[in-house]
Design a protein around this motif. Sequence first.
Motif, PDB file in Angstrom:
ATOM      1  N   GLU A 167      33.102  26.146 -10.391  1.00 59.28           N
ATOM      2  CA  GLU A 167      32.664  27.291 -11.208  1.00 59.28           C
ATOM      3  C   GLU A 167      32.931  27.025 -12.690  1.00 59.28           C
ATOM      4  O   GLU A 167      32.092  27.329 -13.553  1.00 59.28           O
ATOM      5  CB  GLU A 167      33.381  28.570 -10.754  1.00 59.28           C
ATOM      6  CG  GLU A 167      32.991  29.079  -9.378  1.00 59.28           C
ATOM      7  CD  GLU A 167      33.495  28.211  -8.236  1.00 59.28           C
ATOM      8  OE1 GLU A 167      32.834  28.164  -7.172  1.00 59.28           O
ATOM      9  OE2 GLU A 167      34.565  27.550  -8.420  1.00 59.28           O
ATOM     10  N   GLU A 168      34.106  26.475 -12.995  1.00 54.03           N
ATOM     11  CA  GLU A 168      34.408  26.150 -14.388  1.00 54.03           C
ATOM     12  C   GLU A 168      33.479  25.053 -14.902  1.00 54.03           C
ATOM     13  O   GLU A 168      33.064  25.081 -16.073  1.00 54.03           O
ATOM     14  CB  GLU A 168      35.864  25.702 -14.519  1.00 54.03           C
ATOM     15  CG  GLU A 168      36.874  26.827 -14.376  1.00 54.03           C
ATOM     16  CD  GLU A 168      38.304  26.377 -14.654  1.00 54.03           C
ATOM     17  OE1 GLU A 168      39.180  27.247 -14.744  1.00 54.03           O
ATOM     18  OE2 GLU A 168      38.529  25.150 -14.806  1.00 54.03           O
ATOM     19  N   GLU A 187      30.200  26.654 -15.832  1.00 52.26           N
ATOM     20  CA  GLU A 187      30.331  27.385 -17.092  1.00 52.26           C
ATOM     21  C   GLU A 187      30.297  26.431 -18.280  1.00 52.26           C
ATOM     22  O   GLU A 187      29.633  26.689 -19.299  1.00 52.26           O
ATOM     23  CB  GLU A 187      31.622  28.200 -17.115  1.00 52.26           C
ATOM     24  CG  GLU A 187      31.794  29.001 -18.405  1.00 52.26           C
ATOM     25  CD  GLU A 187      33.101  29.782 -18.475  1.00 52.26           C
ATOM     26  OE1 GLU A 187      33.367  30.414 -19.533  1.00 52.26           O
ATOM     27  OE2 GLU A 187      33.873  29.756 -17.487  1.00 52.26           O
TER      28      GLU A 187
END
Length: 296
Positions: A214-215, A218
């Motif tokens: 997820e990071e 992003e």
Amino acid sequence: MSGPSSNPDFSALLPPNLGPLITSWLAEDTPSFDYGGFVVGNAPRSATLFCKSAGLLAGVPFFNAVFAHLNCEVEWHFKEGDYIDPSTQGGKVAAATVTGPTRNLLLGERVALNTLSRCSGIATASRSMVKIARDAGYKGVVAGTRKTTPGFRVVEKYGMLVGGADPHRYDLSAMVMLKDNHVWSTGSISNAVAEAKRVGGFAVKVEVEVRSEEEAIEAIEAGAEVVMLDNFKGDELRKVARSLKEKYGKRVLLECSGGLTVQNVGEFICDDLDIISTSAIHQSTQHIDFSLKINH
């Protein structure tokens, strides 16, 4: 002894004037009186540089610069990047001959040997790591890190190059790497990348260290060109790397780092990774043993 080295002449990368660096090394070793130098005097002599443990020869330009500063001449019997194995030749091999005033030979001895030994050790470790990765089928970049010795970085990064590893970024100005502290200080990955892009412009790449897929997403969506999958290993690493490459392809370079050693490099091998980086090739590496003996 191997044949002639196929390595390029990396000495052309070095700044044209190593003088201040060499001066600082010599000043550290002889800050006041040179008592031993007084004993031997300035009569011209020659000395032999012996290699006493197996490894790649690296750091030749620094060795040369130390003795040039002291008005001594060096004649090499090997090329930088050659592999020297004294075990096949009686335990030591004459790698070079140094001539000049006796006092100056001994003034430069330890500084030149320390530099050559460490640089050669890093080159040897780099070559070993690259070979292990290639033998395991990895086709990407094997890189060092910025965890280098203050004041000695140029030597250590140079050793990586001679050994066939990528030196990664040279310093904080070479590229932007945003780690957890940057993210925590700015509130989010997106905020950190935006600020970096604002001041770095189009010419400076931005890399972000991430701890989850997820990071990573992003960071990529915010405009990062490189994403470091920190402390990912094994199946998790392969799964996340494959997912990101399927989604973003060549839009992003994927790097993994964290705890990679010669013993466990196989856990990091993944076709979807562009870069694997490690400090194992330049921290706590075994030096190559050299000695300098006055001929008599």
